[in-house]
Motif scaffolding. Structure first.
Motif, PDB file in Angstrom:
ATOM      1  N   ALA A 147      43.679  98.784  36.940  1.00 42.54           N
ATOM      2  CA  ALA A 147      44.881  97.946  37.021  1.00 42.54           C
ATOM      3  C   ALA A 147      45.770  98.370  38.181  1.00 42.54           C
ATOM      4  CB  ALA A 147      45.652  98.018  35.701  1.00 42.54           C
ATOM      5  N   LEU A 148      45.873  99.687  38.435  1.00 41.83           N
ATOM      6  CA  LEU A 148      46.702 100.156  39.547  1.00 41.83           C
ATOM      7  C   LEU A 148      46.113  99.709  40.885  1.00 41.83           C
ATOM      8  CD1 LEU A 148      49.179 101.841  40.370  1.00 41.83           C
ATOM      9  CD2 LEU A 148      47.642 103.808  40.572  1.00 41.83           C
ATOM     10  N   ILE A 149      44.808  99.741  40.999  1.00 39.81           N
ATOM     11  CA  ILE A 149      44.171  99.288  42.239  1.00 39.81           C
ATOM     12  C   ILE A 149      44.485  97.820  42.492  1.00 39.81           C
ATOM     13  CG2 ILE A 149      41.915  98.815  43.313  1.00 39.81           C
ATOM     14  CD1 ILE A 149      40.912 101.407  42.005  1.00 39.81           C
ATOM     15  N   GLU A 150      44.408  97.017  41.453  1.00 47.13           N
ATOM     16  CA  GLU A 150      44.740  95.583  41.607  1.00 47.13           C
ATOM     17  C   GLU A 150      46.215  95.401  41.936  1.00 47.13           C
ATOM     18  OE1 GLU A 150      42.325  92.482  39.370  1.00 47.13           O
ATOM     19  OE2 GLU A 150      42.609  94.021  37.841  1.00 47.13           O
ATOM     20  N   GLU A 151      47.065  96.170  41.293  1.00 41.25           N
ATOM     21  CA  GLU A 151      48.511  96.044  41.508  1.00 41.25           C
ATOM     22  C   GLU A 151      48.906  96.422  42.930  1.00 41.25           C
ATOM     23  OE1 GLU A 151      52.486  98.557  40.292  1.00 41.25           O
ATOM     24  OE2 GLU A 151      50.831  98.483  38.851  1.00 41.25           O
ATOM     25  N   ILE A 152      48.402  97.548  43.425  1.00 43.50           N
ATOM     26  CA  ILE A 152      48.790  98.028  44.750  1.00 43.50           C
ATOM     27  C   ILE A 152      48.174  97.177  45.848  1.00 43.50           C
ATOM     28  CG2 ILE A 152      48.616  99.965  46.377  1.00 43.50           C
ATOM     29  CD1 ILE A 152      50.542 100.560  44.109  1.00 43.50           C
ATOM     30  N   GLY A 153      46.899  96.808  45.684  1.00 44.84           N
ATOM     31  CA  GLY A 153      46.214  96.077  46.751  1.00 44.84           C
ATOM     32  C   GLY A 153      45.889  97.000  47.912  1.00 44.84           C
ATOM     33  N   PHE A 154      44.997  97.938  47.674  1.00 44.30           N
ATOM     34  CA  PHE A 154      44.639  98.917  48.701  1.00 44.30           C
ATOM     35  C   PHE A 154      43.762  98.287  49.782  1.00 44.30           C
ATOM     36  CE2 PHE A 154      45.574 101.618  45.047  1.00 44.30           C
ATOM     37  CZ  PHE A 154      46.336 102.624  45.634  1.00 44.30           C
ATOM     38  N   ASP A 155      43.923  98.775  51.009  1.00 39.40           N
ATOM     39  CA  ASP A 155      43.048  98.358  52.102  1.00 39.40           C
ATOM     40  C   ASP A 155      41.694  99.043  52.016  1.00 39.40           C
ATOM     41  OD1 ASP A 155      44.809  96.832  54.499  1.00 39.40           O
ATOM     42  OD2 ASP A 155      45.948  97.974  53.024  1.00 39.40           O
ATOM     43  N   ALA A 156      41.667 100.248  51.455  1.00 41.88           N
ATOM     44  CA  ALA A 156      40.411 100.981  51.264  1.00 41.88           C
ATOM     45  C   ALA A 156      40.672 102.084  50.242  1.00 41.88           C
ATOM     46  CB  ALA A 156      39.913 101.590  52.570  1.00 41.88           C
ATOM     47  N   VAL A 157      39.652 102.396  49.453  1.00 45.20           N
ATOM     48  CA  VAL A 157      39.741 103.492  48.492  1.00 45.20           C
ATOM     49  C   VAL A 157      38.421 104.252  48.510  1.00 45.20           C
ATOM     50  CG1 VAL A 157      40.105 104.189  46.095  1.00 45.20           C
ATOM     51  CG2 VAL A 157      41.304 102.180  46.988  1.00 45.20           C
ATOM     52  N   ASN A 158      38.499 105.554  48.747  1.00 42.99           N
ATOM     53  CA  ASN A 158      37.321 106.410  48.632  1.00 42.99           C
ATOM     54  C   ASN A 158      37.142 106.777  47.166  1.00 42.99           C
ATOM     55  OD1 ASN A 158      37.080 106.479  51.473  1.00 42.99           O
ATOM     56  ND2 ASN A 158      38.554 108.153  51.577  1.00 42.99           N
ATOM     57  N   THR A 159      36.013 106.407  46.588  1.00 36.34           N
ATOM     58  CA  THR A 159      35.793 106.632  45.163  1.00 36.34           C
ATOM     59  C   THR A 159      34.761 107.728  44.942  1.00 36.34           C
ATOM     60  OG1 THR A 159      34.030 104.980  45.035  1.00 36.34           O
ATOM     61  CG2 THR A 159      36.289 104.200  44.698  1.00 36.34           C
ATOM     62  N   ALA A 160      34.899 108.438  43.836  1.00 32.32           N
ATOM     63  CA  ALA A 160      33.924 109.459  43.477  1.00 32.32           C
ATOM     64  C   ALA A 160      33.938 109.644  41.969  1.00 32.32           C
ATOM     65  CB  ALA A 160      34.237 110.791  44.159  1.00 32.32           C
ATOM     66  N   ALA A 161      32.769 109.850  41.396  1.00 26.04           N
ATOM     67  CA  ALA A 161      32.696 110.283  40.005  1.00 26.04           C
ATOM     68  C   ALA A 161      32.974 111.779  39.956  1.00 26.04           C
ATOM     69  CB  ALA A 161      31.326 109.962  39.425  1.00 26.04           C
ATOM     70  N   GLU A 175      31.731  99.881  38.693  1.00 22.14           N
ATOM     71  CA  GLU A 175      32.779  98.898  38.433  1.00 22.14           C
ATOM     72  C   GLU A 175      33.951  99.061  39.396  1.00 22.14           C
ATOM     73  OE1 GLU A 175      35.458  97.055  34.757  1.00 22.14           O
ATOM     74  OE2 GLU A 175      34.037  98.692  34.373  1.00 22.14           O
ATOM     75  N   ILE A 176      34.357 100.314  39.628  1.00 24.43           N
ATOM     76  CA  ILE A 176      35.505 100.517  40.514  1.00 24.43           C
ATOM     77  C   ILE A 176      35.146 100.189  41.960  1.00 24.43           C
ATOM     78  CG2 ILE A 176      35.210 102.979  41.118  1.00 24.43           C
ATOM     79  CD1 ILE A 176      38.234 103.281  40.501  1.00 24.43           C
ATOM     80  N   ASN A 177      33.915 100.465  42.366  1.00 23.87           N
ATOM     81  CA  ASN A 177      33.499 100.138  43.732  1.00 23.87           C
ATOM     82  C   ASN A 177      33.535  98.636  43.976  1.00 23.87           C
ATOM     83  OD1 ASN A 177      33.129 102.764  44.546  1.00 23.87           O
ATOM     84  ND2 ASN A 177      30.928 102.800  44.171  1.00 23.87           N
ATOM     85  N   ALA A 178      33.113  97.865  42.995  1.00 25.43           N
ATOM     86  CA  ALA A 178      33.140  96.406  43.134  1.00 25.43           C
ATOM     87  C   ALA A 178      34.580  95.919  43.292  1.00 25.43           C
ATOM     88  CB  ALA A 178      32.472  95.753  41.930  1.00 25.43           C
ATOM     89  N   LEU A 179      35.495  96.494  42.505  1.00 23.93           N
ATOM     90  CA  LEU A 179      36.895  96.098  42.600  1.00 23.93           C
ATOM     91  C   LEU A 179      37.491  96.510  43.943  1.00 23.93           C
ATOM     92  CD1 LEU A 179      39.487  94.971  41.362  1.00 23.93           C
ATOM     93  CD2 LEU A 179      39.898  97.238  40.351  1.00 23.93           C
ATOM     94  N   VAL A 180      37.176  97.710  44.410  1.00 22.75           N
ATOM     95  CA  VAL A 180      37.697  98.188  45.697  1.00 22.75           C
ATOM     96  C   VAL A 180      37.265  97.266  46.830  1.00 22.75           C
ATOM     97  CG1 VAL A 180      37.423 100.033  47.412  1.00 22.75           C
ATOM     98  CG2 VAL A 180      37.962 100.607  45.032  1.00 22.75           C
TER      99      VAL A 180
END
Length: 454
Positions: A332-346, A373-378
């Motif tokens: 939800a925070l990723i959707e709210e902020i609208g990031f240009d890019a996010v480096n994700t890691a488990a 799931e988070i990569n698809a959203l990013v």
């Protein structure tokens, strides 16, 4: 056929894993090797000296190093003149145990010793097997870097990290914070400008903590040396057109810093500020020292002063004990902020970190599912953010030729979007690296743009 250029000590090869700090260290070590008489080799399987500058943030990066070392150890058994070096965070973490695991190694050296490579290799040449992982004050060395780019340069401003995030191994492998003096940083930037560099990225593991280990208090009662003061100090270096900095920590990201970025024309409107989780309970378990609301206020202030600014971040999913509801709050925070890019890691348990020993570790299946799931959203969010560039005219600093299309050049917007466009003007004149040009954006993708010269 021209005979190959011979050098007194032969050829070297450096493979770099991990962050920009490691890449900057590798540039310095390459410069030292060349000052010693080595030349850059063609590949790691024929070089006379092979150096792996390692990363221990994720387990897969660490295991990849051991795979590479196994192949080089086989080479050394048939070629005893091969010099084999492991530098960086795995070296610092493992120390002498690395020699026991790979006895063919000549030198194991932590990140704090990068500027001492020549001294350590002199010991190797005397027949010693060397381990350099002790605490060491990092000496000024601004003359030896061999830069991979001739346009964009990295300048370290603070080494080490004093944070104690429960998942992170960095403080134990990179040591305590050591800030460089402002005049030394400015001098290095002036030297790079004289060589034709146009963009500088100021680097630190925790860059907005810059200066808190330096002496001095202002009449207003604040520290005399901060990242804000440093930006003002180096801003007028002649020849440098753009300034960036990374990586920031929300705990230290102040309104005063944001205002400086908005007021100083050379500072680019791109901010990399890891949030790591969208849930306060998880952030507390991580020992991050801020709340989600604090992070929101930082982004809100940036966009108030610089509405078009790009925000990028890092996030960890499946931290020990993270519930499905907590993971959903991160999405939800990723959707709210609208990031240009996010480096994700488990989450990856790292040696000598508190979270690695906690009992509520999540399964690999959960990690994979949440990461997908988070990569698809990013990517979706990045695509939406890229859409705003369509039809716009953007200032691009040309970095070089597109490696996938020699007819194109590539560079970045001030907001750090990679942009591709034809490499020649209408009259046939080539566009050279280091030029600032204006490009009308015609194609937008999640993480890059394309267009034409205006």
């Amino acid at each position: 056929m021209t005979a190959p250029i011979l050098s007194p000590r032969g050829s070297y090869w450096i493979t770099t894993f991990g962050c920009q700090m490691n890449k900057a260290d590798s540039e310095r070590m390459a410069g030292i090797l060349e000052s010693m008489g080595y030349r850059a080799g063609d590949d790691e399987h024929s070089a006379d000296l092979v150096l792996y500058n390692t990363c221990t943030i994720r387990d897969n990066a660490e295991q990849k190093v051991y795979s590479y070392l196994g192949r080089q150890a086989q080479r050394k058994r048939t070629n005893p003149n091969l010099t084999l070096v492991v530098a960086g965070c795995v070296a610092q973490q493992e120390g002498e145990s690395l020699l026991r695991r790979v006895p063919e190694l000549d030198l194991v050296m932590g990140p704090q010793h990068a500027n001492r490579l020549d001294v350590l290799l002199a010991q190797v040449e005397q027949g010693q097997q060397v381990v350099a992982t002790e605490e060491h004050h990092i000496l000024e060395d601004i003359t030896t870097a061999r830069r991979d780019s001739q346009v964009c340069g990295w300048v370290n401003v603070i080494y080490g990290c004093n944070e104690r995030c429960t998942y992170c191994v960095v403080p134990s492998v990179r040591g305590q914070e050591q800030s460089r003096l402002p005049d030394a940083i400015k001098l290095e930037m002036e030297g790079l400008a004289a060589q034709g560099f146009k963009e500088i990225t100021l680097l630190g593991q925790n860059i907005d903590a810059y200066g808190r280990d330096l002496p001095g208090i202002t009449p207003e009662g604040r520290r005399a040396h901060t990242l804000t003061d440093l930006l003002h100090h180096v801003h007028e270096v002649e020849g440098i057109e753009r300034i960036r900095f990374a990586t920031s920590h929300p705990r230290y990201f102040t309104e005063r810093l944001i205002d400086a970025c908005a007021d100083l024309p050379k500072v680019c409107e791109h901010f990399h500020i890891p949030f790591q989780s969208g849930d306060d309970t998880v952030l507390k378990a991580m020992a991050r020292g801020y709340t989600v609301e604090r992070y929101r206020r930082i982004v809100g202030r940036i966009r108030e002063r610089m509405p078009d600014a790009a925000i990028s971040a890092d996030v960890i999913v499946a931290f020990p004990g993270e519930t499905e509801a907590q993971f959903r709050r991160t999405l939800a925070l990723i959707e709210e902020i609208g990031f240009d890019a996010v480096n994700t890691a488990a989450y990856s348990p790292r040696p000598n970190t508190p979270a690695a020993d906690w009992p509520d570790q999540l399964s690999e299946a959960v990690k994979v599912e949440r990461l997908q799931e988070i990569n698809a959203l990013v990517e979706q969010q990045a695509r939406q953010r890229s859409a705003r560039y369509a039809g716009r005219i953007e200032e691009i600093l040309v970095e070089g030729t597109n490696p996938k299309d020699p007819q194109q050049v590539m560079g970045r917007t001030r907001t750090n979007r990679l942009t591709f466009f034809p490499g020649a003007r209408a009259d046939g004149r080539a566009i050279e690296p280091g030029e600032l040009v204006t490009v009308q954006i015609e194609g937008v993708r999640a993480f890059s743009l394309s267009g034409k010269l205006t």
